[in-house]
Design a protein around this motif. Structure first.
Motif, PDB file in Angstrom:
ATOM      1  N   SER A  26       0.830  -1.195   0.000  1.00  0.00           N
ATOM      2  CA  SER A  26       0.000   0.000   0.000  1.00  0.00           C
ATOM      3  C   SER A  26       0.868   1.250   0.000  1.00  0.00           C
ATOM      4  N   ASP A  27       0.377   2.288  -0.684  1.00  0.00           N
ATOM      5  CA  ASP A  27       1.145   3.537  -0.729  1.00  0.00           C
ATOM      6  C   ASP A  27       0.506   4.620   0.121  1.00  0.00           C
ATOM      7  N   GLY A  28      -0.248   4.217   1.138  1.00  0.00           N
ATOM      8  CA  GLY A  28      -0.831   5.194   2.042  1.00  0.00           C
ATOM      9  C   GLY A  28      -2.240   5.599   1.655  1.00  0.00           C
ATOM     10  N   GLY A  29      -2.829   4.930   0.696  1.00  0.00           N
ATOM     11  CA  GLY A  29      -4.222   5.169   0.411  1.00  0.00           C
ATOM     12  C   GLY A  29      -4.503   5.940  -0.862  1.00  0.00           C
ATOM     13  N   THR A  30      -3.493   6.263  -1.619  1.00  0.00           N
ATOM     14  CA  THR A  30      -3.746   7.044  -2.819  1.00  0.00           C
ATOM     15  C   THR A  30      -4.042   6.178  -4.029  1.00  0.00           C
ATOM     16  N   ASP A  31      -3.915   4.877  -3.893  1.00  0.00           N
ATOM     17  CA  ASP A  31      -4.131   4.001  -5.042  1.00  0.00           C
ATOM     18  C   ASP A  31      -5.475   3.289  -5.018  1.00  0.00           C
ATOM     19  N   SER A  93      -8.258  -5.034   3.871  1.00  0.00           N
ATOM     20  CA  SER A  93      -7.263  -4.814   4.922  1.00  0.00           C
ATOM     21  C   SER A  93      -6.290  -3.706   4.545  1.00  0.00           C
ATOM     22  N   SER A  94      -5.943  -3.634   3.271  1.00  0.00           N
ATOM     23  CA  SER A  94      -5.043  -2.568   2.811  1.00  0.00           C
ATOM     24  C   SER A  94      -5.686  -1.200   2.991  1.00  0.00           C
ATOM     25  N   ILE A  95      -6.973  -1.109   2.677  1.00  0.00           N
ATOM     26  CA  ILE A  95      -7.678   0.165   2.855  1.00  0.00           C
ATOM     27  C   ILE A  95      -7.748   0.518   4.342  1.00  0.00           C
ATOM     28  N   ALA A  96      -8.058  -0.465   5.180  1.00  0.00           N
ATOM     29  CA  ALA A  96      -8.119  -0.223   6.626  1.00  0.00           C
ATOM     30  C   ALA A  96      -6.765   0.241   7.154  1.00  0.00           C
ATOM     31  N   GLN A  97      -5.691  -0.402   6.709  1.00  0.00           N
ATOM     32  CA  GLN A  97      -4.344  -0.016   7.134  1.00  0.00           C
ATOM     33  C   GLN A  97      -4.011   1.387   6.640  1.00  0.00           C
ATOM     34  N   ALA A  98      -4.319   1.660   5.378  1.00  0.00           N
ATOM     35  CA  ALA A  98      -4.041   2.986   4.811  1.00  0.00           C
ATOM     36  C   ALA A  98      -4.817   4.063   5.555  1.00  0.00           C
ATOM     37  N   ALA A  99      -6.071   3.776   5.918  1.00  0.00           N
ATOM     38  CA  ALA A  99      -6.886   4.750   6.646  1.00  0.00           C
ATOM     39  C   ALA A  99      -6.307   5.029   8.027  1.00  0.00           C
TER      40      ALA A  99
END
Length: 114
Positions: A26-31, A93-99
């Motif tokens: 994940s790149d922090g939620g921008t993708d 999970s990636s979105i949750a982590q990025a958030a």
């Protein structure tokens, strides 16, 4: 004696464990697309409903075996709820982590959940 298990922690841990590699990518939620964020919000609402139901059921039993079976059933239902939205567990999970790391993304998600 009441049997309690931290279903929320365990279910989120199960979802997160299934996506450890995705989280690293994940790149922090921008993708994430708008559709993915919409699906995440839908999934999150379902996951929380399931979690709340199963926490109550688990807390009301005194049988450890039954509590463990309920925990597993709840986890499976949460995974199914995520997948029913069109997301896979990794993306959820990636979105949750990025958030959790990106306040702007977290605010965007929260505003959609209200």
């Amino acid at each position: 004696m009441r049997i309690t298990t931290p279903l929320m922690s365990l279910s989120l841990a199960a979802l997160m464990a299934a996506s450890m590699t995705a989280g690293a990518q994940s790149d922090g939620g921008t993708d994430f697309s708008d559709d993915q964020i919409d699906q995440f919000v839908e999934a999150q609402n379902e996951v929380m409903e399931i979690r709340n139901e199963y926490v109550q059921r688990i807390e009301s039993t005194e049988d450890r075996e039954e509590a463990m079976a309920l925990e597993q059933e709840g986890n499976e239902m949460m995974v199914e709820a995520v997948e029913d939205t069109g997301l896979n567990v990794d993306t959820y999970s990636s979105i949750a982590q990025a958030a959790s790391e990106n306040p702007e993304l977290a605010e965007r998600i929260q505003s959609m959940m209200d």
